[in-house]
Motif scaffolding. Sequence first.
Motif, short mmCIF file in Angstrom:
data_model
loop_
_atom_site.label_atom_id
_atom_site.label_comp_id
_atom_site.label_asym_id
_atom_site.label_seq_id
_atom_site.Cartn_x
_atom_site.Cartn_y
_atom_site.Cartn_z
N ASP A 20 20.82 -13.84 -103.99
CA ASP A 20 20.41 -12.43 -104.06
C ASP A 20 21.49 -11.51 -104.61
OD1 ASP A 20 17.85 -13.00 -103.08
OD2 ASP A 20 18.50 -12.81 -100.99
N VAL A 21 22.36 -12.04 -105.42
CA VAL A 21 23.28 -11.17 -106.16
C VAL A 21 22.59 -10.86 -107.49
CG1 VAL A 21 25.57 -10.88 -107.16
CG2 VAL A 21 25.28 -12.23 -105.08
N ASN A 22 22.10 -9.64 -107.64
CA ASN A 22 21.29 -9.28 -108.81
C ASN A 22 21.82 -8.07 -109.57
OD1 ASN A 22 20.51 -7.19 -107.04
ND2 ASN A 22 18.79 -8.41 -106.29
N ASP A 23 22.94 -7.51 -109.13
CA ASP A 23 23.56 -6.40 -109.85
C ASP A 23 24.26 -6.96 -111.09
OD1 ASP A 23 25.78 -4.55 -110.62
OD2 ASP A 23 24.98 -3.34 -108.97
N ILE A 24 23.81 -6.53 -112.27
CA ILE A 24 24.33 -7.09 -113.51
C ILE A 24 25.82 -6.86 -113.65
CG2 ILE A 24 24.19 -7.00 -116.03
CD1 ILE A 24 21.83 -8.35 -114.67
N ALA A 25 26.29 -5.67 -113.26
CA ALA A 25 27.73 -5.39 -113.37
C ALA A 25 28.54 -6.32 -112.48
CB ALA A 25 28.00 -3.93 -113.01
N VAL A 26 28.05 -6.61 -111.28
CA VAL A 26 28.74 -7.53 -110.37
C VAL A 26 28.76 -8.94 -110.95
CG1 VAL A 26 28.68 -8.60 -108.08
CG2 VAL A 26 28.25 -6.15 -108.31
N LEU A 27 27.63 -9.39 -111.46
CA LEU A 27 27.56 -10.72 -112.08
C LEU A 27 28.53 -10.81 -113.26
CD1 LEU A 27 23.70 -11.21 -112.01
CD2 LEU A 27 25.37 -12.37 -110.56
N ASP A 28 28.58 -9.78 -114.07
CA ASP A 28 29.48 -9.78 -115.22
C ASP A 28 30.94 -9.80 -114.79
OD1 ASP A 28 27.35 -9.76 -116.96
OD2 ASP A 28 27.49 -7.62 -117.44
N ALA A 29 31.27 -9.07 -113.72
CA ALA A 29 32.66 -9.03 -113.25
C ALA A 29 33.09 -10.40 -112.74
CB ALA A 29 32.81 -7.99 -112.15
N ALA A 77 27.22 -4.82 -102.03
CA ALA A 77 26.84 -3.83 -101.03
C ALA A 77 27.74 -2.60 -101.06
CB ALA A 77 26.86 -4.46 -99.63
N LEU A 78 28.94 -2.72 -101.62
CA LEU A 78 29.86 -1.59 -101.68
C LEU A 78 29.55 -0.61 -102.81
CD1 LEU A 78 33.28 -3.32 -100.94
CD2 LEU A 78 32.05 -1.72 -99.46
N ARG A 79 28.78 -1.07 -103.80
CA ARG A 79 28.38 -0.22 -104.93
C ARG A 79 29.60 0.34 -105.67
NH1 ARG A 79 23.55 3.32 -102.01
NH2 ARG A 79 22.19 1.54 -101.47
N ILE A 80 30.47 -0.56 -106.08
CA ILE A 80 31.67 -0.17 -106.81
C ILE A 80 31.30 0.25 -108.23
CG2 ILE A 80 33.93 -0.90 -107.63
CD1 ILE A 80 33.80 -0.86 -104.65
N GLY A 81 31.81 1.39 -108.66
CA GLY A 81 31.60 1.86 -110.02
C GLY A 81 32.82 2.59 -110.51
#
Length: 218
Positions: A20-29, A77-81
């Motif tokens: 359930d890791v679906n944030d594209i930015a997180v996956l790219d990092a 879950a931290l929503r780092i941007g």
Amino acid sequence: MLDYAQARRLMVDCQLRTFDVNDIAVLDAFDAVPRENFVPPGAEPFAYIDQNLKLGGSDGDLRYMPASMLLARMIQALRIGGGVRALDVGTGYGYAAAVMARLGGRVTALESDPALAEAARERLDGTQVEVVGGPLAAGLPKAGPYDAILINGRVEVRPQALLDQLKDEGRLVCVLGRDKSAKAALFVRAGDAFGARPLFDAALPGLAAFREEAGFAF
């Protein structure tokens, strides 16, 4: 020789996406940061196994790199941007700090073990991450308040000193509980109050700084 770029891609596709890791930015990092650079010398071939990886530390207070699927869910879950001020507690060799910096966070990495703090500085050289030595449970108020705080280890007690260093609407993620009853938990600050909710079951070795003191027993 192991193809680490391929290993990272398999980690993203077979571990993160299936958890359930679906944030594209997180996956790219996670695909971009070389996890093998943040483990002890000689442990590089084990960097991408789906387990918590021992980094070192003193007796009774060892550091572990959380398994990638666990760490990715926590960071998601931290929503780092961009511009988010983040504190990485118990940074070990600095991998989580590097990932959060890749996401655009302004990261301070806190480590109480001097040898690990120095190892993190070497590995994070050339990044915007600042590595600071000091007690984990006390946090680092002078660099706060923070939008996001990550604790790289299981805590048995509510990390109140760290929660107090969050901005309003700031988020803290940790693994909270004892042994098999532990769960990843998200705390969100609202004024002087802190909402909390469990995210998922999680297994992670504990940090001595957040160990619950044994009560008196007959």
